[in-house]
Enzyme design. Structure first.
Site, PDB file in Angstrom:
ATOM      1  N   SER A 183      47.011 117.870  77.594  1.00  0.00           N
ATOM      2  CA  SER A 183      46.068 118.205  78.666  1.00  0.00           C
ATOM      3  C   SER A 183      44.694 117.528  78.426  1.00  0.00           C
ATOM      4  O   SER A 183      43.959 117.507  79.361  1.00  0.00           O
ATOM      5  CB  SER A 183      46.008 119.664  78.522  1.00  0.00           C
ATOM      6  OG  SER A 183      45.400 120.104  77.516  1.00  0.00           O
ATOM      7  N   HIS A 211      52.178 120.251  81.844  1.00  0.00           N
ATOM      8  CA  HIS A 211      51.568 119.352  82.635  1.00  0.00           C
ATOM      9  C   HIS A 211      52.336 118.107  83.301  1.00  0.00           C
ATOM     10  O   HIS A 211      51.946 117.290  83.563  1.00  0.00           O
ATOM     11  CB  HIS A 211      50.232 118.695  81.835  1.00  0.00           C
ATOM     12  CG  HIS A 211      49.283 119.585  81.600  1.00  0.00           C
ATOM     13  ND1 HIS A 211      48.289 120.066  82.596  1.00  0.00           N
ATOM     14  CD2 HIS A 211      48.937 120.451  80.500  1.00  0.00           C
ATOM     15  CE1 HIS A 211      47.486 120.807  82.166  1.00  0.00           C
ATOM     16  NE2 HIS A 211      47.809 121.186  80.969  1.00  0.00           N
ATOM     17  N   LYS A 242      51.509 126.091  87.071  1.00  0.00           N
ATOM     18  CA  LYS A 242      50.831 124.767  86.948  1.00  0.00           C
ATOM     19  C   LYS A 242      51.163 123.986  88.438  1.00  0.00           C
ATOM     20  O   LYS A 242      51.170 124.525  89.596  1.00  0.00           O
ATOM     21  CB  LYS A 242      50.726 123.709  86.205  1.00  0.00           C
ATOM     22  CG  LYS A 242      49.854 124.330  84.928  1.00  0.00           C
ATOM     23  CD  LYS A 242      49.913 123.695  83.704  1.00  0.00           C
ATOM     24  CE  LYS A 242      48.872 124.346  82.797  1.00  0.00           C
ATOM     25  NZ  LYS A 242      49.323 124.328  81.159  1.00  0.00           N
TER      26      LYS A 242
HETATM   27  C1  PLP Z   1      49.137 125.501  80.352  1.00  0.00           C
HETATM   28  C2  PLP Z   1      50.193 125.255  78.836  1.00  0.00           C
HETATM   29  C3  PLP Z   1      50.826 126.073  78.240  1.00  0.00           C
HETATM   30  C4  PLP Z   1      50.549 127.542  78.832  1.00  0.00           C
HETATM   31  O1  PLP Z   1      51.160 127.817  80.054  1.00  0.00           O
HETATM   32  P1  PLP Z   1      51.020 129.592  80.662  1.00  0.00           P
HETATM   33  O2  PLP Z   1      52.565 129.351  81.596  1.00  0.00           O
HETATM   34  O3  PLP Z   1      50.219 129.569  81.544  1.00  0.00           O
HETATM   35  O4  PLP Z   1      51.273 130.187  79.520  1.00  0.00           O
HETATM   36  C5  PLP Z   1      51.378 125.817  77.388  1.00  0.00           C
HETATM   37  N1  PLP Z   1      51.557 124.437  76.971  1.00  0.00           N
HETATM   38  C6  PLP Z   1      50.852 123.692  77.571  1.00  0.00           C
HETATM   39  C7  PLP Z   1      51.090 122.311  77.187  1.00  0.00           C
HETATM   40  C8  PLP Z   1      50.075 123.769  78.414  1.00  0.00           C
HETATM   41  O5  PLP Z   1      49.281 123.081  79.111  1.00  0.00           O
END
Ligand code: PLP
Length: 396
Positions: A183, A211, A242
Site C-alpha cells: 500500500s 488493494h 476498498k
Molecule cells: C486495508 C488492508 C487490510 C485491512 O482491511 P480491512 O477490511 O479494513 O480490515 C488488510 N491488508 C491489507 C494489505 C490492507 O491494505
C-alpha cells in the site's frame, strides 16, 4: 486506580506529539467520494481514499444495502455457528469464491480478521511461514498468533525468497505469504515468480488482495489475474472495504478443506458477529457490477495512466508502476507534511507519509486515483501540485 496510569499515558501522548507522530483525524461530513466536505461546506477534491471504483456512494450499492436490510434485518445478533448464518452469507461466499476462482470462501468482519484468524488454525510448530518483510500489520499479527516457525524475506526480493525456501527442508508444510499490492508504493507482488518458487519447493501461496481485488487484472480479479497465475495461488484474502464498495467486511478464499478448517477453528470467525445484511447486499452488488461491466475498471486505469504521466512530465518523482496508488516522492519528512497542508489549502486532500510509516528519507505524498475522478478534477489536482511544487522548489 486509573490515577496510577494516567501520568504515564499523558507523558506518552506528549512524546508522540513531540516526535511529530500524532495522528489527527479530519472530520468528514459527507459520503466518501471524489469530492468531500470537511468540517465546513467547502468541497474538497479527495485523492486519498481506497475508493478505487468510486462505489462507496453508488446508488446501485446503496439500494442493494437497503433491499437486503429490508429483507434480512439490521443484523443477526449472533456469530455464524450459533444462529448467525443467513442464505445471503452463503450467497456472498459463493459469489466471491467464484469471482476469484477458488473452491470456497469464508466471510469475516474485516480483512484484518481474515488475516488475523488465518494462520493459527492451519499451522503449528512443525510448519514454516515465509513472509515478505513489508507485509500488512494484520498478516504480521496473524503470524504472531500461531506457533509456526517464521522466516522473512527482503521486500519483493525473489532471490532472498528462494534463499529462505532452501532453509525449509525439514518441515511438515510451508506457506509463502505476501501482500498482492503493497500500500505504500503500489508495488505489485511478483506472484508469477512466487508461484514458480512455491512449486519448486513444495510451498503453498497466500496473497492479501486488499488493494488488488477490483483494482488490477484485466477483469479486476486482482494480483493473480494481473500476473497470469489464477488457479495457482492457494489462498486469497481481501476486503469489501476498498474497491468493492468501501463499507466493510473481509474474506478468505481457498480450497474447500482450508475454508472448512477456518469455519471450525478460526477465532475471529467463531467469536465475532456475522456480517450485517446491508453490507452483504452491497458487496454482492459490487461483484455483480464488475462481472457484467468493466467500464469502472477501465476508467480507473485510464485516470491512473493520465495522472502518472502528467505528474512525471511536470517533474515530480513518482514510483514507477501502474497501480492507482501513486507515491509522489519528496524524501524529506517535513516537506511531505508541509506540502500536504498547502495542498489542502488549495482544496486538495492528500496525505503525507513519513518515518516510521515509510523508511527514513523516503517521505512522500500518496495519491490514490479513483474511477470517478473526472479529467477536470485530475487536471485541477495536477495544477495544484505544480503550483505548490514550484513554491516549495520541488520542481522548477
Ligand atoms: C486495508 C488492508 C487490510 C485491512 O482491511 P480491512 O477490511 O479494513 O480490515 C488488510 N491488508 C491489507 C494489505 C490492507 O491494505
Amino acid at each position: 486506580m486509573y490515577e496510577f496510569v494516567k501520568n504515564r499515558l499523558e507523558k506518552e501522548l506528549l512524546s508522540i506529539e513531540d516526535e511529530g507522530r500524532l495522528k489527527s483525524e479530519r472530520i468528514i461530513i459527507s459520503p466518501q467520494s471524489s469530492t468531500i466536505n470537511i468540517n465546513s461546506d467547502k468541497n474538497i477534491l479527495n485523492f486519498c481514499a481506497n475508493n478505487y471504483l468510486g462505489l462507496a456512494n453508488d446508488s446501485r450499492l446503496l439500494n442493494a444495502a437497503k433491499k437486503y436490510t429490508d429483507s434480512h434485518g439490521l443484523g443477526l445478533a449472533s456469530v455464524r455457528f450459533i444462529c448467525g448464518t443467513q442464505d445471503i452469507h452463503i450467497e456472498l461466499e459463493k459469489k466471491i469464491a467464484s469471482f476469484l476462482g477458488t473452491e470456497d470462501a469464508i466471510l469475516y468482519a474485516a480483512a484484518f480478521d481474515a488475516n488475523g484468524g488465518f494462520f493459527e488454525p492451519l499451522f503449528g510448530s512443525e510448519d514454516i511461514i515465509i513472509s515478505d518483510e513489508l507485509n500488512h500489520a494484520s498478516i504480521i499479527d496473524g503470524v504472531r498468533l500461531c506457533k509456526a516457525q517464521r522466516l522473512r524475506y527482503k521486500h519483493n526480493d525473489m532471490d532472498d525468497l528462494e534463499h529462505q525456501l532452501k532453509k525449509t527442508i525439514n518441515c511438515r508444510s510451508k506457506i509463502i505469504v505476501t501482500d498482492g499490492v503493497f500500500s505504500m508504493d503500489g508495488t505489485v507482488a511478483q506472484l508469477d515468480i512466487i508461484c514458480t518458487l512455491a512449486e519448486k519447493y513444495g510451498a503453498m501461496v497466500m496473497s492479501d488482495e486488499c488493494h488488488a481485488t477490483g483494482v488490477i487484472g484485466e477483469t479486476g480479479r486482482g494480483t493473480h489475474e494481473a500476473k497470469g497465475v489464477m488457479g495457482r495461488v492457494d489462498i486469497l484474502t481481501g476486503t469489501f472495504g476498498k474497491a468493492l464498495g468501501g463499507a466493510s467486511g473481509g474474506f478468505t478464499c481457498g480450497p474447500r478443506a482450508v475454508i472448512e478448517i477456518l469455519r471450525q477453528k478460526s477465532r475471529p470467525y467463531l467469536f465475532s458477529n456475522s456480517l450485517a445484511p446491508g453490507l452483504v447486499g452491497a458487496s454482492i452488488k459490487s461483484i455483480s457490477i464488475l462481472e457484467k461491466d468493466i467500464t469502472l475498471l477501465k476508467n480507473l486505469a485510464k485516470n491512473t495512466k493520465y495522472f502518472r504521466l502528467k505528474m512525471s512530465k511536470s517533474g515530480f518523482k513518482i514510483k514507477k508502476g501502474y497501480h492507482p496508488i501513486v507515491p509522489i516522492m519528496l524524501y524529506d519528512d517535513h516537506l511531505a507534511k508541509l506540502m500536504s497542508e498547502k495542498l489542502l489549502n488549495e482544496g486538495v486532500y492528500v496525505v503525507g507519509f513519513s518515518f516510521p510509516v515509510v523508511p527514513k528519507e523516503k517521505a512522500r505524498i500518496r495519491v490514490q486515483i479513483s474511477a470517478n475522478h473526472t479529467t477536470k478534477q485530475l487536471d485541477a489536482v495536477i495544477q495544484s501540485f505544480i503550483k505548490i511544487g514550484k513554491e516549495l522548489e520541488i520542481i522548477s
